[in-house]
Design a protein around this motif. Sequence first.
Motif, PDB file in Angstrom:
ATOM      1  N   MET A  44       0.855  -1.180   0.000  1.00  0.00           N
ATOM      2  CA  MET A  44       0.000   0.000   0.000  1.00  0.00           C
ATOM      3  C   MET A  44       0.894   1.234   0.000  1.00  0.00           C
ATOM      4  O   MET A  44       1.832   1.314   0.786  1.00  0.00           O
ATOM      5  CB  MET A  44      -0.881  -0.010   1.264  1.00  0.00           C
ATOM      6  N   ASN A  45       0.616   2.204  -0.873  1.00  0.00           N
ATOM      7  CA  ASN A  45       1.400   3.439  -0.854  1.00  0.00           C
ATOM      8  C   ASN A  45       0.726   4.459   0.068  1.00  0.00           C
ATOM      9  O   ASN A  45      -0.399   4.256   0.530  1.00  0.00           O
ATOM     10  CB  ASN A  45       1.634   3.980  -2.275  1.00  0.00           C
ATOM     11  N   TYR A  63      -2.974  -6.936   2.794  1.00  0.00           N
ATOM     12  CA  TYR A  63      -2.267  -5.756   3.290  1.00  0.00           C
ATOM     13  C   TYR A  63      -1.678  -6.085   4.656  1.00  0.00           C
ATOM     14  O   TYR A  63      -2.264  -6.825   5.439  1.00  0.00           O
ATOM     15  CB  TYR A  63      -3.204  -4.557   3.438  1.00  0.00           C
ATOM     16  N   ASN A  67       2.986  -2.430   5.617  1.00  0.00           N
ATOM     17  CA  ASN A  67       3.737  -3.130   4.554  1.00  0.00           C
ATOM     18  C   ASN A  67       4.911  -3.975   5.010  1.00  0.00           C
ATOM     19  O   ASN A  67       5.502  -4.662   4.175  1.00  0.00           O
ATOM     20  CB  ASN A  67       4.241  -2.168   3.463  1.00  0.00           C
ATOM     21  N   ASP A  82      -0.522   7.459  -0.474  1.00  0.00           N
ATOM     22  CA  ASP A  82      -1.770   8.042  -0.972  1.00  0.00           C
ATOM     23  C   ASP A  82      -2.945   7.094  -0.754  1.00  0.00           C
ATOM     24  O   ASP A  82      -4.022   7.516  -0.334  1.00  0.00           O
ATOM     25  CB  ASP A  82      -1.646   8.404  -2.452  1.00  0.00           C
ATOM     26  N   THR A  83      -2.733   5.817  -1.035  1.00  0.00           N
ATOM     27  CA  THR A  83      -3.793   4.831  -0.829  1.00  0.00           C
ATOM     28  C   THR A  83      -4.136   4.720   0.646  1.00  0.00           C
ATOM     29  O   THR A  83      -5.314   4.670   1.026  1.00  0.00           O
ATOM     30  CB  THR A  83      -3.388   3.455  -1.397  1.00  0.00           C
ATOM     31  N   PHE A  84      -3.117   4.702   1.513  1.00  0.00           N
ATOM     32  CA  PHE A  84      -3.368   4.635   2.949  1.00  0.00           C
ATOM     33  C   PHE A  84      -4.227   5.809   3.407  1.00  0.00           C
ATOM     34  O   PHE A  84      -5.213   5.631   4.125  1.00  0.00           O
ATOM     35  CB  PHE A  84      -2.053   4.584   3.735  1.00  0.00           C
ATOM     36  N   GLN A 108     -11.813   7.182   3.839  1.00  0.00           N
ATOM     37  CA  GLN A 108     -13.012   6.371   3.633  1.00  0.00           C
ATOM     38  C   GLN A 108     -13.516   5.804   4.964  1.00  0.00           C
ATOM     39  O   GLN A 108     -14.709   5.860   5.269  1.00  0.00           O
ATOM     40  CB  GLN A 108     -12.686   5.244   2.662  1.00  0.00           C
ATOM     41  N   GLN A 141      -6.233   7.660   1.614  1.00  0.00           N
ATOM     42  CA  GLN A 141      -7.572   7.496   1.050  1.00  0.00           C
ATOM     43  C   GLN A 141      -8.390   6.474   1.842  1.00  0.00           C
ATOM     44  O   GLN A 141      -9.586   6.668   2.073  1.00  0.00           O
ATOM     45  CB  GLN A 141      -7.490   7.075  -0.417  1.00  0.00           C
ATOM     46  N   VAL A 142      -7.746   5.382   2.260  1.00  0.00           N
ATOM     47  CA  VAL A 142      -8.436   4.362   3.046  1.00  0.00           C
ATOM     48  C   VAL A 142      -8.865   4.937   4.397  1.00  0.00           C
ATOM     49  O   VAL A 142      -9.989   4.700   4.852  1.00  0.00           O
ATOM     50  CB  VAL A 142      -7.545   3.107   3.211  1.00  0.00           C
ATOM     51  N   ILE A 169      -8.499  -1.776   7.209  1.00  0.00           N
ATOM     52  CA  ILE A 169      -7.552  -2.150   6.147  1.00  0.00           C
ATOM     53  C   ILE A 169      -7.618  -3.650   5.900  1.00  0.00           C
ATOM     54  O   ILE A 169      -7.689  -4.102   4.752  1.00  0.00           O
ATOM     55  CB  ILE A 169      -6.121  -1.701   6.512  1.00  0.00           C
TER      56      ILE A 169
END
Length: 158
Positions: A3-4, A52, A72, A6-8, A14, A10-11, A45
């Motif tokens: 997971m990068n 993940y 990660n 930005d994705t983290f 959310q 965003q998660v 997650i």
Amino acid sequence: MIMNIDTFVQVVEQWARESLPAIGRVWPLRGGWEEWAQAEIAGYINSIDPSYSVEREVYLFGDDRKADLLINQGASQWAPDWIVVELKCQCPHSPYAFAAGFNKDKTKITELVEPYSSAQKLCLGICVDGRTLEGMGSMGYTIIWIEKEVGLVVYVAR
């Protein structure tokens, strides 16, 4: 799966949007709600994709201090893939302490020992007061508004 950052973020955004009623019930409690948020985010997650890797309360500083989250490490042996996260959750009983605590975490995250010092570093705040969010934004932090009084404060250490 890796997971990068930005994705983290965003998660977490959310999760926060979906968890507003629960956040509204726990943030006023004395004693803070950071540990609850850590566990909730880690579980969220894992619910998205169990491949993940997320760990909580990990010793990464060479002393008795812990990082709030480590992302990660279980998915990659290469430290630059890892994300060390310091989480700060605003308490209603000390709204002025949020900025000081966030800035303290910003310093703390630079004090990682090897191999963690090669990891990506993120300070993430969950704020429950619009004025505090605006103040953090004026200090140069990235703000992600969840609703009118709730938002995320984001700092990626370079």
